[in-house]
Write an enzyme that holds these catalytic residues in place. Structure first.
Site, mmCIF file in Angstrom:
data_model
loop_
_atom_site.group_PDB
_atom_site.id
_atom_site.type_symbol
_atom_site.label_atom_id
_atom_site.label_comp_id
_atom_site.label_asym_id
_atom_site.label_seq_id
_atom_site.Cartn_x
_atom_site.Cartn_y
_atom_site.Cartn_z
ATOM 1 N N ASP A 155 -5.838 8.206 0.346
ATOM 2 C CA ASP A 155 -5.300 6.907 -0.036
ATOM 3 C C ASP A 155 -5.814 5.909 1.003
ATOM 4 O O ASP A 155 -6.302 6.298 2.069
ATOM 5 C CB ASP A 155 -3.771 6.972 -0.057
ATOM 6 C CG ASP A 155 -3.133 5.628 -0.351
ATOM 7 O OD1 ASP A 155 -3.537 4.992 -1.333
ATOM 8 O OD2 ASP A 155 -2.249 5.221 0.421
ATOM 9 N N ASP A 214 -4.400 2.040 1.620
ATOM 10 C CA ASP A 214 -3.434 1.123 2.225
ATOM 11 C C ASP A 214 -2.238 1.885 2.794
ATOM 12 O O ASP A 214 -1.572 2.642 2.089
ATOM 13 C CB ASP A 214 -2.961 0.111 1.189
ATOM 14 C CG ASP A 214 -4.113 -0.695 0.612
ATOM 15 O OD1 ASP A 214 -4.968 -1.135 1.402
ATOM 16 O OD2 ASP A 214 -4.176 -0.859 -0.613
ATOM 17 N N ASP A 242 0.476 7.903 2.345
ATOM 18 C CA ASP A 242 1.694 7.427 3.011
ATOM 19 C C ASP A 242 2.853 7.206 2.053
ATOM 20 O O ASP A 242 3.967 6.944 2.505
ATOM 21 C CB ASP A 242 1.411 6.092 3.714
ATOM 22 C CG ASP A 242 1.192 4.952 2.721
ATOM 23 O OD1 ASP A 242 1.928 3.952 2.773
ATOM 24 O OD2 ASP A 242 0.297 5.068 1.871
#
Length: 224
Positions: free
Chosen positions: A7, A9, A183
């Site tokens: 991922d 961001d 995250d």
């Protein structure tokens, strides 16, 4: 060979590039500062809460630049990279990606941010394979504000990764291991699909799930 999926961001970047690009549009004066910032912040809160309507957000986010000449929009993106993204790149995040590349692993960034914003960011990490939200284009190549195909968001990340692998004649089982670094609980479908999920700079919600399931937790932005 391993397959390493990242991922972007909050995972490789300590910021959200989509939200930050909107803030940069305010800085350039391309949008009304107060009204734009309120909507941008509201959409970001929806993303964090897992309630974002991605189509509505893409239409909003691209409205700041899609009517401008492509060269002007690309010049603004270059300045955004120089002024906002480059200073935010962390050495530990770069090293993690570099180590996978050096090991000969197949590496891809899989992000729910659109390809216009994220293409140069993936390149800054040395990653050639970017699976991002693809923007629909008109016959002149201008973004329309709509999404083309399956967006790389939630379950769509699994769909897009499988299609990408299939286009190369590959499948999940072709790899010694499949890792996904993320995250966010928005990425649970792909985290649950891979063999080695890694909760990376996790939100409290994802950290709790990772602890319950015994997933490793990696914090890239804390001082070692």
């Amino acid at each position: 060979m391993k397959l390493a999926l990242f991922d972007l961001d909050g995972t490789l970047l300590p910021t959200d590039s989509d939200h930050a690009f909107g803030e940069f549009m305010v800085t350039l004066g391309w949008v009304d500062g107060g009204a734009w910032r309120r909507r941008n912040d509201a959409f970001f809160a929806q993303y964090q809460a897992g309630t974002l309507n991605l189509g509505e957000y893409v239409a909003f986010a691209t409205s700041a630049w899609r009517e401008r000449p492509l060269a002007e929009a690309e010049a603004a993106r270059e300045r955004f990279m120089r002024d906002v993204i480059d200073p935010a790149l962390h050495e530990r995040a770069r090293r993690l990606v570099h180590d996978h590349l050096e090991a000969g692993d197949l590496v891809a960034v899989v992000t729910a941010t659109n390809e216009f914003v994220t293409r140069p960011i993936a390149s800054a990490f040395g990653v050639a394979h970017l699976l991002a939200v693809e923007l629909e284009r008109d016959p002149q190549g201008r973004a329309t504000g709509a999404i083309r195909g399956v967006p790389t968001f939630r379950e769509g990340k699994v769909t897009r990764v499988e299609a990408w692998l299939a286009a190369q004649g590959r499948s999940w089982d072709d790899f010694e291991d499949v890792l996904f670094y993320s995250d966010s609980t928005n990425d649970l479908p792909l985290l649950e699909k891979v063999r080695s999920p890694v909760a990376t700079n996790p939100t409290p919600a994802l950290a709790s799930i990772a602890q319950e399931r015994g997933w490793p937790i990696l914090n890239l932005f804390e001082t070692p």
